[in-house]
Design an enzyme around this catalytic site. Structure first.
Site, PDB file in Angstrom:
ATOM      1  N   GLY A   1       0.876  -1.135  -0.115  1.00 18.12           N
ATOM      2  CA  GLY A   1       0.224  -0.080   0.030  1.00 18.12           C
ATOM      3  C   GLY A   1       1.022   1.183   0.037  1.00 18.12           C
ATOM      4  N   GLY A   2       1.901   1.124  -0.720  1.00 12.77           N
ATOM      5  CA  GLY A   2       3.052   2.339  -0.599  1.00 12.77           C
ATOM      6  C   GLY A   2       2.611   3.196  -1.610  1.00 12.77           C
TER       7      GLY A   2
ATOM      8  CG  ASP B   1      -1.233   1.132  -3.467  1.00 11.85           C
ATOM      9  OD1 ASP B   1      -2.521   0.771  -3.411  1.00 11.85           O
ATOM     10  OD2 ASP B   1      -0.763   1.792  -2.616  1.00 11.85           O
TER      11      ASP B   1
ATOM     12  NE  ARG C   1       5.194   6.110   4.447  1.00 10.46           N
ATOM     13  CZ  ARG C   1       4.712   7.261   4.260  1.00 10.46           C
ATOM     14  NH1 ARG C   1       4.954   8.056   5.260  1.00 10.46           N
ATOM     15  NH2 ARG C   1       4.441   7.856   3.214  1.00 10.46           N
ATOM     16  NE  ARG C   2       0.558   7.873   9.989  1.00  9.73           N
ATOM     17  CZ  ARG C   2      -0.465   8.214  10.802  1.00  9.73           C
ATOM     18  NH1 ARG C   2      -0.746   7.063  11.668  1.00  9.73           N
ATOM     19  NH2 ARG C   2      -1.325   9.296  10.938  1.00  9.73           N
TER      20      ARG C   2
ATOM     21  CG  HIS D   1      -3.755   5.495  10.514  1.00  7.05           C
ATOM     22  ND1 HIS D   1      -3.978   6.793  10.526  1.00  7.05           N
ATOM     23  CD2 HIS D   1      -3.469   5.596   9.143  1.00  7.05           C
ATOM     24  CE1 HIS D   1      -3.550   7.522   9.574  1.00  7.05           C
ATOM     25  NE2 HIS D   1      -3.310   6.712   8.711  1.00  7.05           N
TER      26      HIS D   1
END
Length: 420
Positions: A258-259, A284, A325-326, A329
């Site tokens: 998911g970069g 992704d 990364r992020r 959330h």
């Protein structure tokens, strides 16, 4: 009746803390600077606590309740074009001149500007004359204006709708990605990311806002977290014939799941030249990968199209490092469970590790920035997790936390997780 301080017994000790923190200031090239970021944050925290202590309980609660009006004044100033209408050099401009330039009725304009001055968003050198100050100069950046517009027009409407949304659910759950207060506040049947993709104005505002220096200024440390990639990811010995039969990667392979457009991989490689021989793979969904290729990717970066909500493709199975990364959330625990189990199924029990750069909220006495951000994520079906929550979520999905890399309570942490 006079209003009494909330905690008068704390005032003297807080003044002492402020004095001690101010002693950490040093003169560098003619200007005052803090010895460290932690010293600056200590002074900020002590000053904020002093304000709370000196104010009465009624003043404190009213100050909190007034914040929507403060945000509205700022949003009106941006929409009117006030930042660009004022001289950038700090000279003042009269209300009459601003009214003509902005084509806004004088009395209305003066009320908005007055509210901005009251919160130090603008300066008022003399009656009905206005000028930039250090705060308002941040609004000269189009990216900064876009970020604040995004926060008010989209996040703000979702936050305002949150009490109504949760009350309708009888306070039993926070909703999900496809059923959240963002949809109520924006009067849409689309969740946040799908709404962004279909609404051109939202997409443009979001993309420009993400370039804002405000985002970087509020994040201590690097966007890729504090994990020492170069020191931790030592060269992998040659694999055995048995490993080859199982399709394991021979060279060090770092897969960013998911970069997006691959910025994290570029930062990692640039910051850690000892990893130049590693294989860097960006995964992704197909549309994002095509956008990234069109925008331009370095020749050393491989791409794989796929969704982490589905089994990971064969070319990236058995990699040494899977990086998120992020991402997590943005999703509730049910969605994260699907994602994490897909990653676990692709990992090698011996040589693979999962790195998660995200917020890790303290289990008790969370800092306000993280607590507020969690409510922002709640509006789109996401969540910022405490350390305890991370351990439970990862444990349920077959992982154990090897180590959490973090320097300050407000910094993005990196969780190093391995298979149980």
């Amino acid at each position: 009746m006079s209003l009494k301080s909330s905690t008068p017994e704390a005032i003297q000790s807080l003044v002492h803390r402020i004095t001690q923190a101010a002693n950490n200031l040093a003169t560098v090239n003619g200007s005052l600077q803090f010895e460290s970021e932690s010293a600056r944050r200590e002074l900020v925290a002590a000053a904020e606590q002093l304000l709370l202590a000196v104010r009465s309980p009624e003043e404190n609660i009213f100050s909190i309740a007034q914040q929507p009006a403060q945000n509205a004044a700022l949003r009106c100033a941006i929409a009117l074009g006030v930042p660009d209408a004022l001289p950038a050099n700090g000279d003042s401009c009269s209300l009459d001149d601003l009214s003509r330039t902005l084509k806004a009725e004088k009395t209305l304009l003066s009320r908005i500007l007055r509210a901005c001055v009251a919160t130090s968003t603008l300066s008022e050198p003399s009656e009905l004359c206005y000028a930039h100050n250090a705060v308002s100069r941040t609004l000269l950046s189009s990216a900064n204006r876009a970020l604040l517009t995004l926060m008010y027009d989209y996040n703000g409407r979702a936050i305002i709708a949150l009490p109504e949304f949760l009350q309708a659910r009888k306070w039993q759950d926070a909703g999900s990605y496809r059923d959240c207060s963002f949809m109520l506040g924006s009067h849409t049947a689309l969740p946040m990311w799908e709404y962004r993709d279909k609404d051109e104005r939202c997409r443009e505002t979001f993309d420009l806002g993400m370039e804002s220096e405000i985002v970087a200024a509020l994040s201590v440390g690097k966007a890729i977290g504090s994990f020492p990639f170069g020191r931790e990811l030592v060269p992998i010995p040659s694999v055995t014939d048995n490993n080859k039969q199982h399709g394991l990667q021979e060279e060090l392979t770092i897969v960013d799941l998911g970069g997006g457009h691959g910025q994290a991989l570029q930062d990692i490689r640039a910051d850690h030249p000892e990893l130049l021989a590693a294989r860097f793979v960006l995964m992704d969904v197909e549309a994002v990968i095509l956008d990234a290729i069109t925008a331009g990717l370095p020749a050393w970066m491989e791409t794989v199209a796929g969704s982490f909500f589905e089994p990971l493709p064969a070319p990236i199975r058995g990699a040494q490092v899977y990086y998120l990364r992020r991402c997590l959330h943005n999703w509730d625990d049910a969605a994260c469970g699907i994602l994490l189990r897909n990653v676990a199924a692709a990992m090698d029990a011996v040589q693979s590790r999962l790195l998660i750069t995200d917020m890790v909220i303290d289990n008790t006495n969370a800092v306000k920035e993280m607590a507020w951000e969690d409510l922002n994520m709640m509006t789109i079906g996401g969540i910022e997790r405490t350390e305890r929550h991370w351990r439970c979520l990862l444990g349920d999905c077959g992982f154990r936390i090897h180590k959490i890399w973090r320097q300050t309570p407000t910094e993005h942490a990196t969780i190093d997780a391995r298979l149980k």
